[in-house]
Design a protein around this motif. Structure first.
Motif, PDB file in Angstrom:
ATOM      1  N   ASP A   1       0.903  -1.099  -0.033  1.00 17.68           N
ATOM      2  CA  ASP A   1      -0.181   0.172   0.023  1.00 17.68           C
ATOM      3  C   ASP A   1       0.934   1.093   0.116  1.00 17.68           C
ATOM      4  OD1 ASP A   1      -2.333  -1.434  -0.122  1.00 17.68           O
ATOM      5  OD2 ASP A   1      -2.759  -1.329   2.210  1.00 17.68           O
TER       6      ASP A   1
ATOM      7  N   HIS B   1       0.874   4.163  -2.952  1.00 17.18           N
ATOM      8  CA  HIS B   1       1.036   5.590  -2.693  1.00 17.18           C
ATOM      9  C   HIS B   1       1.847   6.303  -3.193  1.00 17.18           C
ATOM     10  CE1 HIS B   1      -0.225   9.291  -0.715  1.00 17.18           C
ATOM     11  NE2 HIS B   1       1.035   9.117  -0.160  1.00 17.18           N
TER      12      HIS B   1
ATOM     13  N   ASN C   1       1.486   7.007  -6.778  1.00 20.40           N
ATOM     14  CA  ASN C   1       0.339   7.449  -7.180  1.00 20.40           C
ATOM     15  C   ASN C   1      -0.725   6.522  -7.723  1.00 20.40           C
ATOM     16  OD1 ASN C   1      -1.084   9.952  -6.983  1.00 20.40           O
ATOM     17  ND2 ASN C   1      -0.826  10.404  -9.164  1.00 20.40           N
TER      18      ASN C   1
ATOM     19  N   THR D   1      -4.260   4.640  -7.262  1.00 20.35           N
ATOM     20  CA  THR D   1      -5.517   4.360  -6.397  1.00 20.35           C
ATOM     21  C   THR D   1      -5.773   2.957  -6.788  1.00 20.35           C
ATOM     22  OG1 THR D   1      -6.871   5.166  -7.820  1.00 20.35           O
ATOM     23  CG2 THR D   1      -5.759   6.864  -6.676  1.00 20.35           C
ATOM     24  N   SER D   2      -6.947   2.500  -5.843  1.00 15.91           N
ATOM     25  CA  SER D   2      -7.702   1.310  -5.893  1.00 15.91           C
ATOM     26  C   SER D   2      -8.589   1.245  -7.113  1.00 15.91           C
ATOM     27  CB  SER D   2      -8.648   1.212  -4.713  1.00 15.91           C
ATOM     28  OG  SER D   2      -9.413   2.105  -4.382  1.00 15.91           O
TER      29      SER D   2
ATOM     30  N   ASN E   1      -5.882   5.360 -12.640  1.00 19.09           N
ATOM     31  CA  ASN E   1      -4.314   5.208 -12.692  1.00 19.09           C
ATOM     32  C   ASN E   1      -3.672   5.592 -13.892  1.00 19.09           C
ATOM     33  OD1 ASN E   1      -4.644   4.477  -9.891  1.00 19.09           O
ATOM     34  ND2 ASN E   1      -4.785   2.318 -10.492  1.00 19.09           N
TER      35      ASN E   1
END
Length: 330
Positions: free
Chosen positions: A163, A167, A170, A172-173, A178
């Motif tokens: 995780d 981050h 850069n 994200t889920s 992305n």
């Protein structure tokens, strides 16, 4: 899109927190280390500025052929990854040594020590030469540092947790949000500061494999003649971001940022990594007075030794600690 936005608005903005170094002659490949001792960066660095002149005139973009979807290539590399010799080396500092090209014939070599608590030091030599033969910098734990494009650097090791690494890249889920260019730029920044172990490199490759719009090239030669796996992406502003990875260990050998101008790729920056290793001790330390200033907040360090963000050129280098491959991309 934080990194790419900063990059496209100021394509040559760079934080030169630099450190510097000695030289592997151009066109040669460092011997594959067979012992822990071979993973020690020699204190004979940095290379004198005048000696960098011989390699300053390197402007040609990397030749890329036989593109394929990156996802299966990255997953195979992660699955079959082998241990690098310097994975057996432990120490307080990440020790990163690289040669970096910019435009207009500018080149520098950097040796950087970076602690997990954010403390560190760096030496750099540059051609054309500057006022000082060797630029020296150090910074204390918690001092605010920035990456190449002006964003705060992670103060902890992002490779220790998936995780944290997402981050730092850069990511994200929500995969649709992305930007692969942001992720590759994130890898570029991390490679200039960290020497990740095998588990960290495996995590990074797995994360990159889940991103869309990445292209792999099976055999790409870096500027030292080492052949690795190329991973590239481009953005809408005409920039191409390329990583060259060791085909067995997944280590970052080199990176290149180029821009399409008049139908031709022009190199904005290139870095060749000469070593990714670790050490408990720096072979350069500030003087006694500097050290007193470093730890006593009532005595600020000399301004010239505090890393500063400024406009300039960017570029980055293969690891001293990886085996070489035969051949070169045509």
């Amino acid at each position: 899109m934080r990194r790419r936005a900063a990059h496209t608005t100021a394509a040559v903005t760079v934080l030169l927190l630099t450190a510097a170094t000695g030289g592997v002659p151009t066109g040669t490949v460092p011997a594959a280390p067979t012992s822990v001792a071979a993973c020690v960066v020699p204190p004979a660095t940095p290379t004198a500025s005048g000696n960098l002149a011989a390699v300053a005139d390197r402007h040609e973009p990397t030749r890329l052929r036989y593109p394929t979807t990156a996802r299966p290539v990255l997953r195979d590399l992660a699955t079959q990854m082998t241990t690098a010799p310097c994975d057996r080396v432990h120490g307080r500092f990440n020790d990163v040594w690289f040669r970096q090209w910019g435009f207009s014939g500018r080149v520098q070599e950097i040796l950087r020590w970076f602690d997990q608590d954010g403390a560190g030091a760096a030496l750099a030599t540059r051609y054309p030469p500057e006022r000082t033969a060797v630029n020296r910098q150090w910074w204390r734990p918690g001092q605010h540092l920035y990456d190449t494009f002006g964003w705060p650097l992670p103060r902890t090791n992002p490779y220790r947790d998936a995780d944290l690494l997402r981050h730092a890249l850069n990511i994200t889920s929500q995969s649709a949000d992305n930007d692969p260019a942001d992720a590759v730029l994130g890898m570029i920044d991390l490679a200039s500061w960290h020497s990740p172990y095998e588990t960290g490199r495996h995590t990074a490759l797995t994360i990159l494999a889940d991103l869309p719009h990445l292209t792999a090239y099976p055999a790409v030669a870096d500027r030292a003649g080492r052949v690795g796996v190329g991973v590239a992406t481009a953005d809408a502003d005409g920039y191409r971001y390329l990583l060259i990875l060791h085909p067995a260990t997944g280590e970052v050998l080199a990176y290149e940022i180029s821009r399409l101008q008049a139908g031709t790729w022009q190199v904005v920056t290139y870095a060749l990594f000469l070593a990714h290793t670790r050490t408990d001790n720096r072979w350069w330390e500030p003087t006694t007075n500097d050290e007193r200033q470093r730890w006593d907040p009532t005595h600020p360090p000399p301004a010239e030794m505090v890393p500063q963000q400024r406009r300039g050129w960017i570029g980055h280098p293969p690891p001293l600690c990886v085996p070489s491959s035969e051949g070169e991309t045509p």
